[in-house]
Structures are given as structure tokens and as C-alpha cells.
Design a protein around this motif. Structure first.
Motif, PDB file in Angstrom:
ATOM      1  N   HIS A 162      69.587 -62.093 -91.260  1.00 17.75           N
ATOM      2  CA  HIS A 162      69.380 -61.016 -92.237  1.00 17.75           C
ATOM      3  C   HIS A 162      70.326 -59.848 -91.962  1.00 17.75           C
ATOM      4  O   HIS A 162      70.926 -59.297 -92.887  1.00 17.75           O
ATOM      5  N   MET A 163      70.465 -59.508 -90.670  1.00 18.82           N
ATOM      6  CA  MET A 163      71.336 -58.379 -90.354  1.00 18.82           C
ATOM      7  C   MET A 163      72.810 -58.729 -90.576  1.00 18.82           C
ATOM      8  O   MET A 163      73.587 -57.881 -90.999  1.00 18.82           O
ATOM      9  N   GLN A 223      69.845 -56.313 -83.977  1.00 15.91           N
ATOM     10  CA  GLN A 223      68.442 -56.549 -83.613  1.00 15.91           C
ATOM     11  C   GLN A 223      67.638 -55.256 -83.641  1.00 15.91           C
ATOM     12  O   GLN A 223      66.505 -55.221 -84.114  1.00 15.91           O
ATOM     13  N   PHE A 259      67.002 -54.127 -87.170  1.00 19.41           N
ATOM     14  CA  PHE A 259      65.969 -54.952 -87.811  1.00 19.41           C
ATOM     15  C   PHE A 259      64.583 -54.567 -87.304  1.00 19.41           C
ATOM     16  O   PHE A 259      63.653 -54.345 -88.074  1.00 19.41           O
ATOM     17  N   PHE A 290      58.925 -65.261 -85.600  1.00 26.38           N
ATOM     18  CA  PHE A 290      60.050 -65.638 -84.738  1.00 26.38           C
ATOM     19  C   PHE A 290      59.699 -66.809 -83.807  1.00 26.38           C
ATOM     20  O   PHE A 290      60.415 -67.810 -83.748  1.00 26.38           O
ATOM     21  N   ARG A 328      58.868 -70.136 -85.623  1.00 27.49           N
ATOM     22  CA  ARG A 328      60.044 -70.866 -86.099  1.00 27.49           C
ATOM     23  C   ARG A 328      60.816 -71.503 -84.950  1.00 27.49           C
ATOM     24  O   ARG A 328      61.174 -72.676 -85.002  1.00 27.49           O
ATOM     25  N   HIS A 329      61.102 -70.697 -83.932  1.00 27.65           N
ATOM     26  CA  HIS A 329      61.945 -71.199 -82.840  1.00 27.65           C
ATOM     27  C   HIS A 329      61.236 -72.257 -82.000  1.00 27.65           C
ATOM     28  O   HIS A 329      61.886 -73.109 -81.407  1.00 27.65           O
ATOM     29  N   SER A 369      65.866 -62.911 -88.523  1.00 29.45           N
ATOM     30  CA  SER A 369      66.204 -61.498 -88.310  1.00 29.45           C
ATOM     31  C   SER A 369      67.701 -61.305 -88.094  1.00 29.45           C
ATOM     32  O   SER A 369      68.311 -60.407 -88.684  1.00 29.45           O
ATOM     33  N   MET A 370      68.288 -62.167 -87.252  1.00 31.85           N
ATOM     34  CA  MET A 370      69.724 -62.023 -87.002  1.00 31.85           C
ATOM     35  C   MET A 370      70.544 -62.344 -88.245  1.00 31.85           C
ATOM     36  O   MET A 370      71.493 -61.648 -88.580  1.00 31.85           O
ATOM     37  N   GLN A 381      56.769 -61.078 -85.983  1.00 25.58           N
ATOM     38  CA  GLN A 381      56.817 -61.855 -87.228  1.00 25.58           C
ATOM     39  C   GLN A 381      56.631 -63.336 -86.879  1.00 25.58           C
ATOM     40  O   GLN A 381      55.863 -63.667 -85.983  1.00 25.58           O
ATOM     41  N   ILE A 417      67.221 -52.627 -95.452  1.00 26.42           N
ATOM     42  CA  ILE A 417      66.924 -53.758 -94.544  1.00 26.42           C
ATOM     43  C   ILE A 417      65.564 -54.370 -94.889  1.00 26.42           C
ATOM     44  O   ILE A 417      65.404 -55.589 -94.932  1.00 26.42           O
TER      45      ILE A 417
END
Lengths: 396, 83
Positions: free
Chosen positions: B44-45, A310, A313, A345, A348-349, B41-42, A343, B64
């Protein structure tokens, strides 16, 4: 502080940029740890324990510490720190820790670890800085919102919060609806040995948490619907709770603190443009206040398991910038606020969509009000005649 | 993709299908970050870690942010092979 030391050589060397992050996580390794320190060189960890550890206990603690080190440091890459503003060397007249004087004057009173009450001078300063943040909100035409102190555990789960920040959660509970349980509590409850003596099974299952952040409430209120008009700017202030274990020191880290946020919801361009605009506008405010600070890229304090991915990223995409005020008395800085971009996030969630059906993007500007005042007093002291004119006049 | 190295492209798509736990046909060459719910994000990593291990693509700030499509990963790996 007890003097039961356990020295550990990290399984892998801790890179300089992770020394602080790993040190703060070691507080959560075991209840027997009173203080954890990582040498600046990253090659030694010292644990101060509440009681001596025999060989087997020492081995157990060492294994847990090594797990943290390995999970956080193995394969970690050093993020490029981007400094957007640097006024850290701005001349300020004060260089002592204001905490002693705040306590002596009754301006700050410690109720419990991480829980403080604040007196008139401190409160007026909080109100003043809050008024400046409200000016920022007004400059965007932000809509005012009020949010509860409790936050839905169900919604926090949807936002993946438990995976990212389990260590800092604070749980809200109540006695189970059971006459015998309630009567037993009324008859026997007492504070003993650092906590209530009530058996855990007397408490209900967890449905609510104490809010760890303000803006989540807004996103939860928008969940499962298209966003009317496709964009929204909101502002709210609220109590936030982040348990920081042995890291709860002074006014730098409070378990219970207040956060004012300006929140942007809409397209990527809308959110990023406004986040940047907020930063530019706050630069003028900080200049007027005379704050010594800088703004740099940062990452959130994700817990061990999620940290490496995390944080990498977040750093790579420059999603978070912290406003770090100088604390002259310790030659260090303190994060007093941040400019964030999540972003899509939350879109989406939580299934929040733009008119074209794509997930919304979000961002926020957040200020920790007690920290802002503490940093200001660290730089200017408690005597108003030494304060910048703008602050003096506003409080006179 | 003209003059495609099909073997490399398939390898990348297979890796991604495995990381995101989807069928291969859900990883078309046009797939970009965010097209699959798992590619967040997760995800992707996770992908970056596996790409490092399986294809020797280093995890850096630049990779990244740059490797956010099948095409970008393919182009990067191809460039690495040529270098």
C-alpha cells in the motif's frame, strides 16, 4: 567518552518529529561511533568517535549518515499524534534519577551493557505490577501460555521480521558439530578485546533467535490452521531481546527485558473492541497506582529502509498506542507499554484463518516490566512510605 | 462506475498492476486493499509513493487510510482534477 568529533550537516533538514528516530538509528551506522546526537533543530549531527577519523574515513561516515537521513526523512509526512489519555501532570513526590540509589543499594547490578540483574525490592515491584497485568488478563478470561526464550528464525522470516527490525535482532548459535572445532574452542576460547576470540566459522548457521517479542510465539503456534472457534485471548510473560547498540542506557533500554502480554486473536471487531477495553481497564489500574503517564499514537522502531513506509502506514491507521510514563528527573517520558493492532498481517503471513476462510486479525497489550518499575521509582523513589497506598499495602 | 473516465481508470489500474507485479486483469475496478497478497501494508505504501509521483496524489494520513480501493483512488483523483 572519547572526544573525536565529526560534525555533519544533514543533506536534508531533519523534521522535528524525526529527530529522535533518526538519532537512534545513527547508532547502527558504524562501529566507530560511540555516540550520535542530532540537534533539536534538525540541522546538525554530531558523532563522537572511538578514534580520530582521517579525511577519507570522515567522508565514508558522512556518506553513511546522509543515507540514513535521506531514506528516513525524504518525503516523510508528519503523523498526527493522537493523545487518548493524559495524566502526565499527575503530582508525584520524587524527581531524582533512581538509578544511582538502585546501584548503591545493590537493587540493580550491571552485568554487561544492557544486561542487568535485579534485587529484592525491584523484584517485588516487578511481581506486584505483573500481578496487576495478570488481573487484566483474568478480566478477559485469557488462557495462559508459556513460550520459549528462543524463537524460530524460519518463522520470524515468514513474519517479515528481518526486513522490519534487522538492527535489533539477537542471534542464537552453537559450535558446529565437529570434534576439532569443539576441541579448539575448549583449548583456546577466551574473552579478549570486547568479545570471544572464536573464529566465526566455528559457529553453526542461525536457526534460532532470542525472542524479540512474546506474542509472535502464539501466532507461530497457530500457523497454517483455521483458528478453532474463531477467537482466542491469551496471556504470557517472556524474556525479550532487542539490541539497541549505544542506545542501551540505564534501565530505559535493556538488551534483555521482560514483557507481559495479553493477546487478542479473532475478527477485526473482536480485536479492536478488546484492545479498547484493555486500555479502559488499565486506566483504572494506573489511576490506583498513581502513575503519571499519557497514552498516544506511536510507531514501531522500523529500520532505515522500511521506516518511512511502515511508520507512515502504522501512524495513519493508528495501529499502535504507547503508554508513556513521565520521568520527572529528565523532563521526558518512557514507553512502558503499548496497545497494538496488527490488522490481518499475521493471519496473512502465517496462514491463520477465521471459520469463513478469511485471515485472522491480531492485537496485543504489552507491558515492559522493568520499565514500568523504573518509571514508578522515578516518580515515587525507593522509600515505600512515599508510595501510593495500593502499592504499599500489596508489598507490606 | 457510471460516466467513467476510462482513461484515468486504466491509468490507475496500470499503475497498480506495475506496483503489485500482476497482470492488468488482476486489478479490476472493484479491487480493495487486501484482495491481492501484494496489497498489504508495504504494498500500500509503495502504491502511495507511486501515486504521488505519477498522479500527484499527496501522501498524508488521510490519503493513506482513505485510498484503499481502486474506486477510492479514482474518485480522489477525479475530485482533485475538478477542484
Amino acid at each position: 567518552m572519547p572526544d573525536h568529533r565529526l560534525e555533519i550537516t544533514p543533506a536534508i533538514p531533519i523534521p522535528e518529529h524525526l529527530v529522535g528516530q533518526i538519532q537512534s538509528k545513527l547508532a547502527y551506522v558504524d562501529e566507530s561511533i560511540a555516540l550520535a546526537q542530532v540537534a533539536a533543530s534538525g540541522d546538525q549531527i554530531i558523532l563522537q568517535l572511538h578514534a580520530p577519523a582521517d579525511a577519507s574515513r570522515a567522508a565514508q561516515l558522512t556518506e553513511k549518515v546522509q543515507r540514513v537521513v535521506t531514506e528516513m526523512a525524504k518525503g516523510a509526512f508528519q503523523p498526527k499524534v493522537e493523545v487518548l489519555e493524559d495524566y502526565g501532570e499527575r503530582a508525584v513526590p520524587y524527581s531524582a534519577d533512581p538509578m544511582d540509589e538502585l546501584l548503591a543499594r545493590g537493587e540493580v547490578s550491571k552485568e554487561e551493557t544492557g544486561i542487568f540483574t535485579f534485587g529484592p525490592l525491584f523484584t517485588r515491584l516487578v511481581n506486584y505490577f505483573e500481578s496487576r497485568f495478570l488481573e487484566l488478563a483474568d478480566s478477559f478470561g485469557a488462557q495462559p501460555y508459556r513460550f520459549p526464550t528462543l524463537m524460530s528464525a524460519r518463522m520470524l522470516d515468514r513474519a517479515n521480521y528481518f526486513r522490519a527490525f534487522p538492527h535489533s535482532l539477537t542471534f542464537a548459535t552453537h559450535l558446529r558439530e565437529d570434534l576439532d572445532v569443539i576441541n579448539q574452542f575448549a583449548d583456546e576460547a577466551a574473552y579478549q578485546e570486547g568479545g570471544l576470540n572464536t573464529p566465526p566459522e566455528s559457529f553453526s548457521r542461525i536457526q534460532a533467535m532470542l525472542s524479540p517479542a512474546v506474542c509472535y510465539h502464539l501466532y507461530f503456534s497457530l500457523a497454517d490452521h483455521p483458528l478453532p472457534g474463531g477467537q482466542l485471548i491469551a496471556t504470557a510473560v517472556g524474556n525479550c531481546f532487542r539490541y539497541e547498540s549505544t542506545n542501551l542506557t540505564s534501565l530505559e533500554r535493556l538488551w534483555n527485558f521482560t514483557m507481559r502480554e495479553v493477546i487478542f486473536v479473532g475478527s477485526k471487531e473482536f480485536v479492536l473492541e478488546n484492545r479498547e477495553l484493555a486500555r479502559e481497564r488499565m486506566r483504572l489500574v494506573f489511576d490506583e497506582i498513581g502513575l503519571a503517564y499519557h497514552v498516544e499514537s506511536a510507531n514501531d522502531p522500523f529500520f532505515v529502509g522500511e521506516f518511512r513506509k511502515q511508520a507512515a502506514f502504522q501512524s495513519a491507521f493508528q495501529l499502535k498506542y504507547e503508554i508513556r510514563a513521565r520521568l520527572p528527573f529528565k523532563d521526558d517520558t518512557l514507553a512502558i507499554g503499548s496497545y497494538n493492532y496488527h490488522q490481518d498481517f499475521f493471519g496473512r503471513h502465517l496462514d491463520i484463518t477465521l471459520p469463513d476462510g478469511s485471515p485472522i486479525h491480531t492485537g496485543c497489550t504489552a507491558f515492559g516490566l522493568e520499565r514500568v518499575v523504573y518509571a514508578f521509582l522515578s516518580q515515587y523513589g525507593l522509600e515505600p512510605q512515599h508510595w501510593p497506598k495500593a502499592v504499599q499495602e500489596a508489598l507490606s | 462506475m457510471e460516466n467513467t473516465n476510462t482513461q484515468l481508470l486504466d491509468k490507475i489500474r496500470n499503475i497498480m498492476a506495475e506496483v503489485f507485479k500482476v497482470e492488468l486483469d488482476q486489478v479490476p475496478p472493484e479491487l480493495v486493499f487486501g484482495d491481492l497478497p501484494q496489497w498489504d501494508s508495504m504494498g500500500h505504501m509503495e502504491l502511495m509513493m507511486v501515486l504521488e509521483e505519477d498522479l500527484g496524489i499527496p501522501v498524508t494520513g488521510d490519503t493513506i487510510t482513505d485510498l484503499v480501493s481502486v474506486q477510492a483512488i479514482y474518485d480522489y483523483k477525479l475530485g482533485q482534477a475538478d477542484a
